[in-house]
Enzyme design. Structure first.
Site, mmCIF file in Angstrom:
data_model
loop_
_atom_site.group_PDB
_atom_site.id
_atom_site.type_symbol
_atom_site.label_atom_id
_atom_site.label_comp_id
_atom_site.label_asym_id
_atom_site.label_seq_id
_atom_site.Cartn_x
_atom_site.Cartn_y
_atom_site.Cartn_z
ATOM 1 N N ASN A 162 0.828 -1.205 0.000
ATOM 2 C CA ASN A 162 0.000 0.000 0.000
ATOM 3 C C ASN A 162 0.861 1.254 0.000
ATOM 4 O OD1 ASN A 162 -2.548 1.509 0.382
ATOM 5 N ND2 ASN A 162 -1.619 2.038 2.341
ATOM 6 N N VAL A 163 0.444 2.229 -0.789
ATOM 7 C CA VAL A 163 1.041 3.563 -0.775
ATOM 8 C C VAL A 163 -0.079 4.534 -0.442
ATOM 9 C CG1 VAL A 163 2.409 5.266 -2.051
ATOM 10 C CG2 VAL A 163 2.637 2.824 -2.595
ATOM 11 N N TYR A 166 -1.202 9.555 5.094
ATOM 12 C CA TYR A 166 -1.734 9.534 6.449
ATOM 13 C C TYR A 166 -1.024 10.612 7.267
ATOM 14 C CZ TYR A 166 -2.731 4.938 4.554
ATOM 15 O OH TYR A 166 -3.126 3.924 3.723
ATOM 16 N N ARG A 167 -1.739 11.209 8.177
ATOM 17 C CA ARG A 167 -1.114 12.236 8.994
ATOM 18 C C ARG A 167 -0.259 11.585 10.076
ATOM 19 N NH1 ARG A 167 -6.371 14.157 12.525
ATOM 20 N NH2 ARG A 167 -5.610 13.514 14.560
ATOM 21 N N HIS A 184 -8.739 2.069 5.843
ATOM 22 C CA HIS A 184 -7.574 2.177 4.981
ATOM 23 C C HIS A 184 -6.681 0.943 5.093
ATOM 24 C CE1 HIS A 184 -7.936 6.861 4.995
ATOM 25 N NE2 HIS A 184 -8.794 6.286 4.162
ATOM 26 N N GLU A 275 -8.201 19.537 10.618
ATOM 27 C CA GLU A 275 -8.429 18.523 9.602
ATOM 28 C C GLU A 275 -9.093 19.075 8.336
ATOM 29 O OE1 GLU A 275 -8.054 15.766 8.320
ATOM 30 O OE2 GLU A 275 -6.853 14.704 9.789
#
Length: 475
Positions: A162-163, A166-167, A184, A275
Site C-alpha cells: 500500500n502507498v 496519512y497524517r 484504509h 483537519e
C-alpha cells in the site's frame, strides 16, 4: 513528459506562472501556514508557494499549495492548465480505464540516497524544517508523505503493498504518531502484524512527484497497486527504488525517505489537528512509528499540505482521485451511471447523475455508492440526479433539488452507518446516519408527482421564438 521528481514539477509550474517564489524572510510560524491558508482564497487559479528564507533555519526550502488549484492539478496530469474540473475527472477516469495497469520501472541510484542518517544519528529535526499548520495543532505534522507498507501475511505480493497518505505527528527525534483510519489498507496491515506479535516495517517518502501524491490519496482496492495506477496516469512507468533498510518500494525521485517500523501494540496520545473538514480533531491514542534510517537529497525541499475549511489544497489534490474510483465501481455494476462529483470535503457529500432502469433506481445507486471502498468511510450525503443534470454544475443540481424532491418519499435515511471518525458530525465518532436524496424524475412504477417536460434552451425553441417575434412585428 511526466515528472520524475518534485523539482521538475515545480519548474513546470514556474514556467506557467503557477509558482510564487517568496524571497522575503518569513517566520516558520505563523507565516507559512497563514500563506498556505490564504493561497486557495485567491480562487481556482491559485499558485504553489515556495519559501527559501525562513527565520531560524539555515538552508530550509518549503513548498506549499503545490496541488492547490485546478491549473496545478491539470499540469500534474500533463494537461493544459486551462482544463476544467469536470474534464480533469473524465480524463483521470479515461486513463485509468484504458491504461491500467502500467508496471513501474525499478531504477538504481535514487535521488533520495545522497545523504543518510542511521541509528543514534537519526534526527528528524536535522533534516526537516517543521512547523505547525494551525494554531491548535498538538505539534508538528508530516501530512503529505507517501507511506508504504506491505501485507505481513503476503509480503511478496506487490499488489498488496500500500502507498497511502496519512497524517503523522512528530513526537521526538525518531518517533512519530500515525493515524490509520480503519477503512484504509495500512490499518489492515497493522492489525495483521499485531496479531502476529510483530512490528510493521514502514517507509515514508516526502517530497514526491505530483502523480504519486495523487494516487497515494486514491481509494483503491486492497490488492490494487498505486504504482500501477501512477503509470496509467503518467503515460509512462512510475520510477521506483528499493528502500535499503526495509526493502519496501518507494518513489525514485523523493526528497526524503524515512524508514523504520510501526511498533506493535504501542500507543501514545496524538492530536489535536486541524483537519480537512475545517474542524479540529481531538486528541486520541494512536500507533507509534520508530524511525531507524533517514535518506535524503542534499538541500531537500520539504512539502507540506495545508488543511482547513474548504477549499484548501487537499480538496484539489483528492478531487479527481475521489470521483474516479466511485464512478468506476458504480459504472461496472450499473452502466446507467453517467458521472460522479465527490469533490466536496473528500466525498462526504457526493452528487451522482444516472439514467434510470426502473422505479426506485436512483435510491439503489445512492445506497450502493455508500458501500464502495471509499463510500464506506465517506459518502455521508449522496444526491442522485437525472442524466441531463450535470453534477459539476451546482445551479443545475440546485434546480433538481428544488423541483424534483418531495421529502415525503425522496429522502432515504440509513441509520448507524460507518463514516470516517474525523467527521465532526458523527456520534459516536465513526458512526453516522447517512442520507440519499433522490432528485430524479420518477419512472414507472414510481408515480410521484406530475412532471412535465423540462424547459431547455433548444435551438428549435429559439427558432420558433424568432418566428413569433416576426409575426408580432408584422401585426
Amino acid at each position: 513528459m511526466p515528472y520524475d521528481d518534485l523539482r521538475s514539477y515545480l519548474a513546470e509550474l514556474d514556467r506557467h506562472g503557477q509558482l510564487l517564489r517568496i524571497t522575503d524572510e518569513v517566520a516558520a510560524e505563523p507565516d507559512l501556514a497563514a500563506a498556505a491558508n490564504a493561497a486557495p482564497r485567491l480562487g481556482d487559479n491559485a499558485p504553489a508557494l515556495y519559501f527559501d528564507n525562513i527565520t531560524g533555519f539555515t538552508d530550509a526550502k518549503v513548498a506549499l499549495n503545490v496541488h492547490g488549484s485546478w491549473p496545478n492539478h491539470a499540469l500534474a496530469l500533463g494537461l493544459p492548465p486551462a482544463t476544467g474540473a469536470k474534464e480533469q475527472v473524465e480524463e483521470f477516469s479515461r486513463r485509468w480505464r484504458d491504461n491500467f495497469p502500467v508496471e513501474p520501472e525499478r531504477r538504481s541510484d535514487p535521488l533520495w540516497a545522497q545523504e543518510t542518517l542511521d541509528g543514534g544519528e537519526v534526527d528528524l529535526f536535522k533534516v526537516l524544517p517543521l512547523f505547525r499548520l494551525n494554531d491548535g495543532d498538538g505539534g508538528f505534522y508530516l501530512d503529505k508523505a507517501a507511506v508504504v507498507t506491505r501485507d505481513p501475511e503476503d509480503p511478496e505480493n506487490f499488489d498488496k503493498q500500500n502507498v497511502g497518505v496519512y497524517r503523522m505527528q512528530v513526537k521526538g527525534r525518531n518517533r512519530l504518531n500515525l493515524l490509520p483510519v480503519p477503512v484504509h489498507d495500512i490499518a489492515i496491515h497493522l492489525h495483521k502484524a499485531e496479531e502476529r506479535g510483530e512490528d510493521l516495517p514502514i517507509a515514508i517518502a516526502l517530497g514526491n512527484e505530483p502523480v504519486i501524491s495523487i494516487v497515494a490519496s486514491t481509494p483503491l482496492g486492497y490488492d490494487t497497486s498505486e504504482y500501477h495506477l501512477a503509470g496509467a496516469l503518467r503515460g509512462a512507468p512510475a520510477p521506483i527504488a528499493t528502500a535499503p533498510l526495509t526493502g519496501l518500494d518507494v518513489p525514485w525521485g523523493s526528497e526524503v525517505v524515512l524508514e523504520g517500523v510501526v511498533e506493535a501494540h504501542t500507543r501514545e496520545a496524538e492530536g489535536p489537528f486541524g483537519e480537512f473538514t475545517g474542524h479540529y480533531s481531538g486528541g486520541r491514542s494512536m500507533p507509534v512509528v520508530r524511525i531507524d534510517k533517514i535518506s535524503y537529497r542534499r538541500s531537500p525541499i520539504f512539502e507540506s499540505l495545508y488543511l482547513g475549511m474548504p477549499r484548501t489544497e487537499i480538496d484539489y489534490m483528492v478531487a479527481a482521485s475521489t470521483c474516479a474510483p466511485i464512478y468506476q465501481q458504480l459504472k461496472a455494476e450499473f452502466p446507467e451511471v453517467q458521472a460522479v462529483n465527490a469533490t466536496y470535503t473528500h466525498g462526504l457529500l457526493a452528487i451522482i447523475s444516472t439514467k434510470k432502469r426502473l422505479g426506485g433506481f436512483a435510491k439503489a445507486i445512492g445506497t450502493r455508492s455508500m458501500s464502495t471502498p471509499h463510500g464506506l468511510g465517506y459518502c455521508k450525503i449522496v444526491i442522485v440526479v437525472d442524466e441531463d443534470v450535470d453534477p459539476f454544475d451546482l445551479p443545475q443540481v440546485m434546480w433538481a433539488l428544488s423541483t424534483k424532491v418531495n421529502p415525503a418519499g425522496d429522502l432515504v435515511t440509513l441509520p448507524n452507518f460507518p463514516v470516517v471518525g474525523l467527521d465532526p458530525a458523527s456520534e459516536p465518532a465513526g458512526i453516522t446516519h447517512k442520507l440519499v436524496i433522490d432528485a430524479t424524475t420518477p419512472v414507472a412504477p414510481d408515480d410521484r408527482g406530475r412532471y412535465g417536460q423540462p424547459v431547455t434552451d433548444l435551438p428549435e425553441m429559439a427558432e420558433w421564438a424568432a418566428k413569433l417575434h416576426a409575426l408580432r412585428a408584422a401585426v
